[in-house]
Design an enzyme around this catalytic site. Structure first.
Site, PDB file in Angstrom:
ATOM      1  N   TRP A 236      38.108  36.949  18.542  1.00 32.56           N
ATOM      2  CA  TRP A 236      37.502  35.690  18.118  1.00 32.56           C
ATOM      3  C   TRP A 236      36.695  35.016  19.230  1.00 32.56           C
ATOM      4  O   TRP A 236      36.295  33.875  19.070  1.00 32.56           O
ATOM      5  CB  TRP A 236      38.595  34.725  17.635  1.00 32.56           C
ATOM      6  CG  TRP A 236      39.193  35.104  16.321  1.00 32.56           C
ATOM      7  CD1 TRP A 236      38.798  34.668  15.080  1.00 32.56           C
ATOM      8  CD2 TRP A 236      40.277  36.010  16.086  1.00 32.56           C
ATOM      9  NE1 TRP A 236      39.564  35.247  14.101  1.00 32.56           N
ATOM     10  CE2 TRP A 236      40.495  36.073  14.682  1.00 32.56           C
ATOM     11  CE3 TRP A 236      41.090  36.775  16.912  1.00 32.56           C
ATOM     12  CZ2 TRP A 236      41.472  36.862  14.100  1.00 32.56           C
ATOM     13  CZ3 TRP A 236      42.072  37.565  16.342  1.00 32.56           C
ATOM     14  CH2 TRP A 236      42.267  37.603  14.953  1.00 32.56           C
ATOM     15  N   CYS A 272      39.466  37.252   9.970  1.00 37.06           N
ATOM     16  CA  CYS A 272      40.329  37.054   8.803  1.00 37.06           C
ATOM     17  C   CYS A 272      39.813  37.726   7.541  1.00 37.06           C
ATOM     18  O   CYS A 272      40.575  38.349   6.806  1.00 37.06           O
ATOM     19  CB  CYS A 272      40.585  35.570   8.573  1.00 37.06           C
ATOM     20  SG  CYS A 272      39.141  34.612   8.017  1.00 37.06           S
ATOM     21  N   HIS A 332      39.558  30.276   5.914  1.00 38.85           N
ATOM     22  CA  HIS A 332      40.482  31.345   6.274  1.00 38.85           C
ATOM     23  C   HIS A 332      40.756  32.175   5.024  1.00 38.85           C
ATOM     24  O   HIS A 332      40.872  31.639   3.921  1.00 38.85           O
ATOM     25  CB  HIS A 332      41.794  30.772   6.825  1.00 38.85           C
ATOM     26  CG  HIS A 332      42.774  31.829   7.233  1.00 38.85           C
ATOM     27  ND1 HIS A 332      42.470  32.814   8.142  1.00 38.85           N
ATOM     28  CD2 HIS A 332      44.063  32.062   6.842  1.00 38.85           C
ATOM     29  CE1 HIS A 332      43.509  33.604   8.296  1.00 38.85           C
ATOM     30  NE2 HIS A 332      44.480  33.174   7.523  1.00 38.85           N
ATOM     31  N   ASP A 355      49.050  37.402   4.047  1.00 42.84           N
ATOM     32  CA  ASP A 355      48.032  37.103   5.051  1.00 42.84           C
ATOM     33  C   ASP A 355      48.129  38.106   6.193  1.00 42.84           C
ATOM     34  O   ASP A 355      49.057  38.053   7.002  1.00 42.84           O
ATOM     35  CB  ASP A 355      48.230  35.680   5.581  1.00 42.84           C
ATOM     36  CG  ASP A 355      47.056  35.218   6.426  1.00 42.84           C
ATOM     37  OD1 ASP A 355      46.253  36.065   6.841  1.00 42.84           O
ATOM     38  OD2 ASP A 355      46.952  33.997   6.686  1.00 42.84           O
ATOM     39  N   ASN A 395      48.044  22.080   3.262  1.00 41.87           N
ATOM     40  CA  ASN A 395      48.521  20.698   3.091  1.00 41.87           C
ATOM     41  C   ASN A 395      48.675  19.884   4.370  1.00 41.87           C
ATOM     42  O   ASN A 395      48.978  18.691   4.289  1.00 41.87           O
ATOM     43  CB  ASN A 395      49.886  20.694   2.386  1.00 41.87           C
ATOM     44  CG  ASN A 395      49.783  20.974   0.903  1.00 41.87           C
ATOM     45  OD1 ASN A 395      49.136  20.223   0.170  1.00 41.87           O
ATOM     46  ND2 ASN A 395      50.388  22.063   0.457  1.00 41.87           N
ATOM     47  N   GLU A 449      51.848  15.131  -6.451  1.00 39.86           N
ATOM     48  CA  GLU A 449      51.562  15.456  -5.054  1.00 39.86           C
ATOM     49  C   GLU A 449      52.512  14.710  -4.124  1.00 39.86           C
ATOM     50  O   GLU A 449      53.054  15.294  -3.170  1.00 39.86           O
ATOM     51  CB  GLU A 449      50.114  15.102  -4.714  1.00 39.86           C
ATOM     52  CG  GLU A 449      49.739  15.447  -3.274  1.00 39.86           C
ATOM     53  CD  GLU A 449      48.467  14.762  -2.830  1.00 39.86           C
ATOM     54  OE1 GLU A 449      47.621  15.447  -2.224  1.00 39.86           O
ATOM     55  OE2 GLU A 449      48.332  13.545  -3.066  1.00 39.86           O
ATOM     56  N   SER A 476      29.313   7.375   9.006  1.00 35.42           N
ATOM     57  CA  SER A 476      29.098   8.589   8.221  1.00 35.42           C
ATOM     58  C   SER A 476      28.002   9.434   8.858  1.00 35.42           C
ATOM     59  O   SER A 476      27.181   8.939   9.638  1.00 35.42           O
ATOM     60  CB  SER A 476      28.727   8.246   6.774  1.00 35.42           C
ATOM     61  OG  SER A 476      27.505   7.529   6.736  1.00 35.42           O
ATOM     62  N   LYS A 478      25.037  12.343   7.717  1.00 33.58           N
ATOM     63  CA  LYS A 478      24.325  12.947   6.597  1.00 33.58           C
ATOM     64  C   LYS A 478      23.364  14.008   7.119  1.00 33.58           C
ATOM     65  O   LYS A 478      22.777  13.859   8.196  1.00 33.58           O
ATOM     66  CB  LYS A 478      23.545  11.878   5.821  1.00 33.58           C
ATOM     67  CG  LYS A 478      24.433  10.781   5.236  1.00 33.58           C
ATOM     68  CD  LYS A 478      23.607   9.695   4.556  1.00 33.58           C
ATOM     69  CE  LYS A 478      24.500   8.587   4.010  1.00 33.58           C
ATOM     70  NZ  LYS A 478      23.703   7.500   3.374  1.00 33.58           N
ATOM     71  N   ALA A 480      20.806  17.635   5.631  1.00 31.59           N
ATOM     72  CA  ALA A 480      20.382  18.558   4.585  1.00 31.59           C
ATOM     73  C   ALA A 480      21.117  19.880   4.796  1.00 31.59           C
ATOM     74  O   ALA A 480      22.041  19.973   5.603  1.00 31.59           O
ATOM     75  CB  ALA A 480      18.869  18.743   4.638  1.00 31.59           C
ATOM     76  N   TYR A 519      35.447  26.384  20.479  1.00 32.28           N
ATOM     77  CA  TYR A 519      34.342  25.655  21.098  1.00 32.28           C
ATOM     78  C   TYR A 519      33.417  26.619  21.830  1.00 32.28           C
ATOM     79  O   TYR A 519      33.848  27.431  22.638  1.00 32.28           O
ATOM     80  CB  TYR A 519      34.929  24.620  22.057  1.00 32.28           C
ATOM     81  CG  TYR A 519      33.935  23.789  22.820  1.00 32.28           C
ATOM     82  CD1 TYR A 519      33.006  22.989  22.160  1.00 32.28           C
ATOM     83  CD2 TYR A 519      33.943  23.766  24.211  1.00 32.28           C
ATOM     84  CE1 TYR A 519      32.113  22.198  22.868  1.00 32.28           C
ATOM     85  CE2 TYR A 519      33.062  22.977  24.930  1.00 32.28           C
ATOM     86  CZ  TYR A 519      32.141  22.197  24.253  1.00 32.28           C
ATOM     87  OH  TYR A 519      31.264  21.417  24.951  1.00 32.28           O
ATOM     88  N   ASN A 579      30.700  19.412   9.813  1.00 30.71           N
ATOM     89  CA  ASN A 579      30.373  20.798  10.142  1.00 30.71           C
ATOM     90  C   ASN A 579      29.123  21.188   9.363  1.00 30.71           C
ATOM     91  O   ASN A 579      29.098  21.081   8.131  1.00 30.71           O
ATOM     92  CB  ASN A 579      31.535  21.725   9.789  1.00 30.71           C
ATOM     93  CG  ASN A 579      32.735  21.494  10.679  1.00 30.71           C
ATOM     94  OD1 ASN A 579      32.615  21.457  11.894  1.00 30.71           O
ATOM     95  ND2 ASN A 579      33.909  21.321  10.078  1.00 30.71           N
ATOM     96  N   ILE A 580      28.117  21.652  10.070  1.00 31.10           N
ATOM     97  CA  ILE A 580      26.830  21.953   9.444  1.00 31.10           C
ATOM     98  C   ILE A 580      26.576  23.453   9.541  1.00 31.10           C
ATOM     99  O   ILE A 580      26.228  23.961  10.613  1.00 31.10           O
ATOM    100  CB  ILE A 580      25.685  21.181  10.129  1.00 31.10           C
ATOM    101  CG1 ILE A 580      25.994  19.679  10.155  1.00 31.10           C
ATOM    102  CG2 ILE A 580      24.365  21.448   9.415  1.00 31.10           C
ATOM    103  CD1 ILE A 580      24.961  18.869  10.907  1.00 31.10           C
ATOM    104  N   PRO A 581      26.755  24.177   8.439  1.00 31.52           N
ATOM    105  CA  PRO A 581      26.428  25.609   8.480  1.00 31.52           C
ATOM    106  C   PRO A 581      24.925  25.810   8.357  1.00 31.52           C
ATOM    107  O   PRO A 581      24.228  25.046   7.680  1.00 31.52           O
ATOM    108  CB  PRO A 581      27.163  26.163   7.256  1.00 31.52           C
ATOM    109  CG  PRO A 581      27.224  25.009   6.308  1.00 31.52           C
ATOM    110  CD  PRO A 581      27.289  23.757   7.146  1.00 31.52           C
TER     111      PRO A 581
END
Length: 689
Positions: A236, A272, A332, A355, A395, A449, A476, A478, A480, A519, A579-581
């Protein structure tokens, strides 16, 4: 298998009709491969009529050294015994063998003995071999699944889709399971034979192979090479010298073949989704219904306190702590396998989590499961296996702390709803995403729950993060859905819902991380003072340039933006994370005309360089179950910015049916570029298959 000197001249295993009836014809058309709990017939060619009072006896040998011996009864007895009946037709003897629904899976050697009236062996034919698999079509088998459409997907389908990315930007990745490719079944049994249990006590191991719980735990442990002769080595750290980067694999077959050819030496490298995909191949091949699952925002709770503690220094950079190895992954992957278990409460049969990624020890092995999905949903963490760990994966709370210079931990955010989102698998009805989140957990905020959390011992914390933090300021991020290779904007917004102007210090940090949140370096940092008028919002625009971020993004191209706000009058600092893929270009794959088995077909692959720089060392890797083995096609020379490159290759389909042709492209600056097309392979009626 002829013997011209005795009463039995030859043995016909009737492989064609048996394999067709047992749904194993895709595995092999010459060798006999059958499923337990379902009868099959073989024919003995006799030279003359058997002498009166002579009779046949059948003996089964099992194991590499014939460790297990089973005498086949002559008439039906208890349901857990092998038995056979015989029928004489002219100079042939038809033997029909009946295996119990809990018979041991594996390769059998059948000995046919011609016995005299006084019990002496007059003749012995013992070169008869066949394989026995689990039978999910048999009602008495514990892997029985009473839905043909599910069986076609979770046992018979050799093509799959793996979901990756982030919970709010899900990408589909095609995968070739290839469980019926040549000799894959043999490698699956080789995997079992190389487990710790098999090498330590082969007889005991073979005797346990009737049980899918035992078999699935062995397979799960053997997918990784931690402590055994497992199939894959995990890595990894983004350094893959001496092996294949995990993102380059497009199917399980080359991995299994390489492991077997190298004498059970681990293949480098897996992560994974690769561990899970190869496990899915092995389980489906052996007859256990299995599907691959992706859990987005997945937690790895080391100490079992249902809390993922993320430590940051005062610059908001991840801080390593030997005492806390908790982590949160963008996604995962694991598998679910279908089985009944006698050791579970009523209603807990069915899908079980397995797993194979090496994370924590389970009874001394790096494996996890099988754990009932229902147990996770109900918070029943006392059932086997590894229920607390799986429960935390979907959870756990995520708590961010700042470790101050004096060593004190300062809590800055708690997220109680960010883990276990959009849990996904491929639909039975096509290449679509099927959301199974509600199989694992009740709806967020519901009464059920809360009851589950109380049963499982998870505390409800008042402090939350993101848009629901207490106080008058809201923070926040934001953005694209950017494409890798382009420049794009990220907007950080501070909203003041109070009646007075607010003054605050805003820190914005952009960093590169891997999908499991490792990181990879900082790309941009800004700290400014902002004034936000009452009932207004303040926006900061961060312009991210390809020339800059390309130097630090990881192989799956997610970028992480953190915004941290400190303001007088606010009880706690405010932090939010996005997180921005970065999406990848697609390959165009085209197979024109009509495809016929064993006839040559030409496929065309095209790709346009989306980057502002030239690409070097381009390689296309193509494969497809029933179409062709993994093959590399090299692009000629460099690919200039905006240039379209096309390659073509010829192959001859090996099996009929609806097939998927998968293509992967890798070069010096782009990895994990995928393409897929469907190929319908027809039968030539004048040809003999």
């Amino acid at each position: 298998m002829a013997n011209h000197d005795g009463l039995i001249n030859d043995v016909d295993l009737r492989s064609h009709e048996n394999n067709l009836a047992h749904r194993t014809r895709e595995i092999d058309r010459k060798r006999l491969i059958v499923r337990r709990g379902q009868p099959f017939s073989i024919t003995l060619q006799c030279s003359k009529t058997l002498p009166s009072k002579h009779h046949l006896e059948l003996v089964l040998h099992l194991g590499n050294r014939d460790e297990v011996l089973i005498k086949v009864q002559k008439e039906r007895g208890a349901g857990d015994k092998w038995w056979f009946n015989q029928q004489r037709v002219q100079d042939e003897m038809l033997l029909t063998l009946h295996s119990p629904a809990d018979a041991i899976i594996g390769q059998y050697r059948l000995a046919v003995l011609m016995m005299s009236p006084d019990g002496h062996i007059l003749e012995k034919t013992d070169k008869i071999k066949f394989h026995l698999l689990f039978n999910p079509w048999c009602k008495d088998d514990v892997v029985y699944l009473p839905d043909e459409s599910l069986l076609q997907e979770y046992v018979m389908n050799e093509d799959g889709v793996i979901y990756m990315g982030t919970w709010d930007y899900i990408k589909s990745n095609p995968w070739n399971y290839g469980q019926f490719e040549d000799y894959v079944m043999d490698i699956c049994f080789e995997v079992l034979d190389n487990s710790k249990d098999a090498l330590k006590n082969s007889k005991m191991d073979v005797e346990q192979r009737y049980d899918p719980v035992y078999v699935s735990r062995v397979i799960t442990a053997m997918m990784n090479s931690n402590g055994d002769r497992g199939v894959l080595t995990g890595r990894w750290d983004n350094s893959y010298s001496g092996g294949v980067p995990p993102y380059k694999w497009t199917g399980s077959v080359p991995i299994l073949q390489q492991w077997s050819k190298a004498g059970a030496t681990a293949v480098k490298y897996g992560q994974c989704w690769v561990f899970a995909a190869v496990a899915c191949t092995v389980m489906r091949c052996l007859g256990i219904p299995t599907r691959l699952i992706t859990n987005f925002s997945s937690a790895h709770d080391v100490d079992g306190n249902l809390s993922i503690d993320i430590l940051l220094n005062e610059r908001l950079e991840p801080l390593a702590d030997r005492r806390k190895k908790d982590s949160s992954w963008n996604f995962h992957c694991w598998v679910e396998s279908w089985m009944k278990r006698d050791d579970l409460p009523k209603g807990y049969d069915g899908w079980q989590v397995l797993d194979p990624t090496p994370q924590e020890l389970s009874d001394g092995e790096f494996c996890c499961g099988p754990c009932p999905v229902t147990a996770i949903k109900e918070g029943n963490l006392g059932v086997k296996y590894d229920a607390p760990f799986v429960f935390a994966e979907v959870n756990a709370d995520i708590i961010h702390w700042i470790v101050q210079q004096d060593g004190q931990w300062k809590k800055i955010s708690v997220n109680q709803s960010g883990v276990g989102r959009n849990i996904s698998t491929k639909s039975v009805y096509g290449d679509y995403r099927y959301d199974v989140t509600l199989h694992y957990k009740y709806p967020e905020g519901s009464k059920e729950e809360r009851e589950v959390y109380e049963k499982a011992g998870r505390k409800v914390t008042e402090l939350t993060n993101g848009s629901a933090e207490p106080g008058e300021l809201k923070l926040s991020i934001k953005h694209a859905k950017p494409v890798f290779g382009t420049d794009f904007d990220v907007i950080v917004e501070v909203k003041n819902e109070g009646s007075r102007d607010a003054h605050a210090k805003l820190t914005m940090l952009v960093m590169a991380v891997s999908y499991h949140s490792l990181y990879h370096g900082e790309y941009l940092r800004q700290t400014i003072s902002v004034t936000v008028p009452a009932h207004k919002a303040h926006k900061e625009v961060l312009r991210l340039h390809y020339d800059d971020y390309a130097r630090c993004v990881s192989e799956h191209h997610p970028m992480r933006v953190k915004a941290f706000l400190e303001a007088p009058g606010e009880s706690e600092p405010i932090m939010t994370i996005a997180n921005i893929p970065l999406s990848m270009p697609e390959l165009l794959v085209h197979v024109p005309g009509k495809a016929f088995v064993r006839d040559q077909v030409t496929a065309y692959v095209s790709f346009t360089n989306p980057l502002p720089v030239a690409l070097k060392g381009g390689v296309f890797t193509v494969e497809g179950a029933g179409l062709l083995r993994a093959t590399e096609v090299h692009a000629d020379g460099d690919i200039s910015p905006g240039q379209k490159v096309s390659v073509e290759f010829v192959f001859s389909p090996m099996r009929t049916g609806v097939r998927k042709l998968l293509v992967d492209f890798d070069c010096d600056r782009l990895k994990d570029v995928k393409g897929v097309t469907t190929v319908v392979v027809h039968k030539r009626y004048h040809a003999v298959e």
